[in-house]
Design a protein around this motif. Structure first.
Motif, PDB file in Angstrom:
ATOM      1  N   ALA A  78       0.843  -1.200   0.000  1.00  0.00           N
ATOM      2  CA  ALA A  78       0.000   0.000   0.000  1.00  0.00           C
ATOM      3  C   ALA A  78       0.874   1.243   0.000  1.00  0.00           C
ATOM      4  N   GLY A  79       0.356   2.306  -0.598  1.00  0.00           N
ATOM      5  CA  GLY A  79       1.120   3.541  -0.577  1.00  0.00           C
ATOM      6  C   GLY A  79       0.636   4.552  -1.579  1.00  0.00           C
ATOM      7  N   THR A  80       1.544   5.447  -1.919  1.00  0.00           N
ATOM      8  CA  THR A  80       1.216   6.576  -2.777  1.00  0.00           C
ATOM      9  C   THR A  80       1.703   6.334  -4.203  1.00  0.00           C
ATOM     10  N   ARG A  81       1.286   7.206  -5.060  1.00  0.00           N
ATOM     11  CA  ARG A  81       1.416   7.032  -6.513  1.00  0.00           C
ATOM     12  C   ARG A  81       2.844   6.713  -6.959  1.00  0.00           C
ATOM     13  N   TYR A  82       3.824   7.540  -6.605  1.00  0.00           N
ATOM     14  CA  TYR A  82       5.172   7.344  -7.129  1.00  0.00           C
ATOM     15  C   TYR A  82       6.080   6.530  -6.202  1.00  0.00           C
ATOM     16  N   PHE A  83       5.631   6.273  -4.976  1.00  0.00           N
ATOM     17  CA  PHE A  83       6.475   5.532  -4.045  1.00  0.00           C
ATOM     18  C   PHE A  83       6.066   4.077  -3.905  1.00  0.00           C
ATOM     19  N   ARG A  84       4.966   3.686  -4.535  1.00  0.00           N
ATOM     20  CA  ARG A  84       4.593   2.278  -4.601  1.00  0.00           C
ATOM     21  C   ARG A  84       4.114   1.989  -6.018  1.00  0.00           C
ATOM     22  N   ARG A  85       4.984   1.358  -6.767  1.00  0.00           N
ATOM     23  CA  ARG A  85       4.691   0.967  -8.145  1.00  0.00           C
ATOM     24  C   ARG A  85       4.987  -0.518  -8.312  1.00  0.00           C
ATOM     25  N   GLY A  86       4.380  -1.128  -9.312  1.00  0.00           N
ATOM     26  CA  GLY A  86       4.770  -2.463  -9.716  1.00  0.00           C
ATOM     27  C   GLY A  86       4.525  -3.531  -8.660  1.00  0.00           C
ATOM     28  N   ILE A  87       5.399  -4.528  -8.670  1.00  0.00           N
ATOM     29  CA  ILE A  87       5.226  -5.739  -7.870  1.00  0.00           C
ATOM     30  C   ILE A  87       6.360  -5.854  -6.858  1.00  0.00           C
ATOM     31  N   ASP A  88       6.146  -6.645  -5.794  1.00  0.00           N
ATOM     32  CA  ASP A  88       7.243  -6.975  -4.887  1.00  0.00           C
ATOM     33  C   ASP A  88       7.595  -8.452  -5.057  1.00  0.00           C
ATOM     34  N   HIS A  89       8.577  -8.913  -4.315  1.00  0.00           N
ATOM     35  CA  HIS A  89       9.074 -10.276  -4.513  1.00  0.00           C
ATOM     36  C   HIS A  89       8.095 -11.338  -4.018  1.00  0.00           C
TER      37      HIS A  89
END
Length: 671
Positions: free
Chosen positions: A227-238
């Motif tokens: 969870a987060g904001t537009r530019y600081f949480r993008r894409g996928i994690d491991h």
């Protein structure tokens, strides 16, 4: 299902907090939290509050949980709620007011003993005040109707927190101590005090169509993972979690045909549910802010990209069935590298229950021809028909139909283009559902019923705005089309204003907002002792970086002074203005050349690995990263010259050696 306490009385004394059910029933047990040890105790039945305790003037509508900060623990209680409607015979509320109670009797929420604690408390307050949290005491808002029906037998006798969808149980981390106590000792079952909340949207409205009473409900559930904001949480994690993941359920509750105006019960004879999902493109990618309108694009081709994507899709298939992946990003320009990476790995995986569908939204719908979204629906029509929707009828013990798959839609932000597309798919499905059950004839449409059509458009537009506010900081773009069915010039102007506000918020204000997400969901857990988090209140940037904005402000002040103050001589001010305009221009050039150092970055979990990434993948021009700054090691990754934002890592390493006298003063005051 176990009953949750709807109202609590709070008794406070120096030794404990005691919560007692306001609507006492036989066998009701009060809850005490010891302030010296933090121990949570469920008292014996009918044990009253401590005689020494002073009753709080506020009614407590639920306990959201306990959060541990650097000095003490804090209990977060709900003191205000707003009724938003009834669903399945249960009241649905939005949380509106909160109170934060320090466990340590020597601690103060209003005047924290240390600036680090004050900063963390400010993050907690901002998250609570700016979020959209919904809850019910008797209906599980975290799960869609089909999932609840499928688990109805296994849910018997369980508490709400035990059956809640883990992804959408937003305050699960805050309730971890309650859950651990309940799990460890069956005699200390705190389930009646564990109130799950959902971060998202909820709207329900009534309408009459051809003599039928309908209730149209729209629920969006936001995942607490990544969870987060537009530019600081993008894409996928491991682990396969993607940013800005939302499950959206459109419910239609239909009563038997009756005369318009008659009241009906909460239990509808026909229940229809249609679910869609959205989420960031499931590859490793990021956009690095640099004060320019278009951030640097970075696509990171990690060795486990395919494995992470596989985890994501396998989880989605286990929850929803077959996946129709609708990708709306541009086929050229800034967005093209992300599109190509996505398509490459989808093709590489070749999962049998995953179908990819590309739709170039901006090209197909250019010149405000938004009706051309119908071209995409035509491509999806066979799958929409095959995957269907959930249909439960009171006359049958089994569902008439179950939903066997979902459409997963994404654009770059999963906001504006995604909203328009999901609303169009939802409208197509709603027309089909109402025709199947006989509310509409084959040649009829909700467009011909103004009240229902207006409610549908407004619900989807409001839903789009709230999701966008949570992720990007402003309302959604293109909502004029969702609200009216037409794209207008005034709507385009409003979108321009929202785009400017997004730029300002995403570059200058989103760092603390991201920190609040990480703190409240347990992604970052504070350690005891403020010295462990002094980096939160220390500006570790080099002196020259910090000083240039002041030079720019001084230049503006001197220019304005020269233009407005009365003159005492006849000498020309040409050189005066030349000097200050030159200093201002040089200052601004320096700021934008080192723009990455002026972005409001998250402090709790700074994205240093993304900023300094130099592995395989795609990297756009690395603008705003300075010139000739020495390289910085970040783990095994090495940045090149002009990497910028080096202070994000350095500040955390030096934080423990600074402001020691502040912490010593704190210890003295608490002892």
């Amino acid at each position: 299902m176990q009953v949750l306490h709807k109202r609590l009385n709070l008794y406070i004394d120096p030794a404990s907090y005691t919560f007692t059910p306001a609507e006492a029933s036989a066998g009701a047990r009060s809850l005490t939290i010891q302030r010296d040890s933090g121990e949570i105790v469920l008292n014996a039945p009918n044990v009253s509050a401590s005689p020494a305790g002073q009753r709080s003037a506020k009614t407590i509508y639920g306990i959201l949980g306990i959060i541990s900060l650097t000095l003490t623990d804090y209990i977060i209680v709900l003191t205000g709620r707003e009724l938003r409607g009834r669903l399945m015979g249960q009241d649905i509320y939005r949380a509106t007011e909160y109170e934060i109670l320090p466990v340590d009797p020597r601690a103060s929420v209003q005047h924290p003993a240390h600036p680090v604690e004050a900063h963390l408390l400010a993050l907690v307050r901002s998250h609570l005040d700016n979020g959209y949290f919904f809850f019910s005491y008797g209906w599980d808002l975290t799960r869609r109707l089909q999932a609840q029906w499928a688990a109805r037998q296994s849910d018997e006798g369980k508490a709400l927190w035990q059956v809640a969808d883990d992804r959408f149980f937003w305050n699960k981390y805050l309730h971890s101590k309650f859950i651990d106590t309940t799990t460890a000792d069956p005699n200390q079952d705190l389930s009646s005090y564990i109130l799950p909340i959902m971060y998202g949207t909820f709207d329900i409205r009534s309408a009459y169509v051809n003599g039928y009473h309908l209730r149209l409900c729209l629920i969006s559930r936001r995942s607490r993972y990544r969870a987060g904001t537009r530019y600081f949480r993008r894409g996928i994690d491991h682990d396969g979690h993607v940013a800005n993941f939302n499950e959206t359920e459109q419910l239609v509750l239909v009563d038997p045909k009756l005369n318009e105006g008659r009241s009906t019960s909460d239990e509808a004879s026909t229940k229809l549910s249609f679910v869609q999902i959205r989420g960031s493109i499931p590859v490793f990618w990021a956009e690095v802010n640099n004060l320019r309108y278009k951030p640097d694009l970075q696509v990171m081709d990690y060795p486990d990209t395919a494995n992470a994507m596989r985890k994501h899709f396998e989880e989605m298939i286990s929850h929803y069935g077959a996946q129709d992946l609708v990708n709306l990003v541009n086929h050229k320009g800034h967005e093209q590298p992300v599109k190509e990476q996505y398509e490459r790995y989808v093709a590489q995986l070749g999962l049998p229950d995953v179908r990819y569908e590309y739709f170039d939204f901006h090209t197909e719908c250019r010149h405000m021809r938004w009706e051309r979204i119908s071209l995409l629906i035509e491509k999806l029509q066979s799958d929409l028909t095959k995957n269907g929707y959930f249909h439960l009828d009171a006359t049958s013990t089994e569902p008439i139909q179950v939903q066997k798959g979902v459409v997963r839609t994404n654009c770059m932000d999963n906001l504006d283009r995604t909203n328009v597309t999901q609303a169009a798919i939802a409208k197509w499905t709603l027309n089909r559902q109402l025709r199947v059950i006989g509310v509409l004839k084959d040649d009829d449409s909700i467009d011909y019923h103004e009240s229902l059509s207006k409610d549908f458009r407004e619900m989807w537009a409001d839903h789009a705005d709230l999701i966008s506010i949570a992720y990007a900081g402003t309302g959604a773009l293109k909502t004029d089309f969702t609200r009216t069915g037409q794209r207008t010039k005034s709507g385009a102007l409003e979108d321009g204003y929202k785009s400017v506000m997004r730029y300002l918020k995403n570059n200058y204000f989103d760092g603390p907002r991201q920190d609040a997400y990480d703190l409240m969901t347990g992604v970052w857990v504070p350690r005891r002792g403020p010295s462990s988090a002094l980096f939160l209140i220390i500006d570790s940037r080099p002196l020259i970086i910090r000083s240039v904005p002041y030079l720019a402000f001084l230049s503006v002040f001197m220019i304005l002074a020269g233009l407005t103050l009365p003159r005492t001589s006849q000498y020309s001010l040409f050189y005066y203005f030349l000097i200050w305009f030159t200093l201002f221009a040089l200052s601004m050039a320096f700021i934008f050349a080192h723009g990455i150092d002026y972005v409001s970055w998250p402090r709790l979990l700074p994205p240093t690995e993304v900023i300094h990434y130099h592995g395989s993948g795609f990297q756009s021009a690395r603008k705003g990263r300075g010139i000739g700054i020495p390289a910085l090691d970040v783990g095994k990754l090495r940045s090149g010259a002009g990497a910028g934002a080096q202070w994000l890592a350095k500040g955390r390493k030096r934080a423990g050696s600074k402001l020691e006298e502040i912490e010593m003063g704190t210890k003295k005051r608490l002892d």
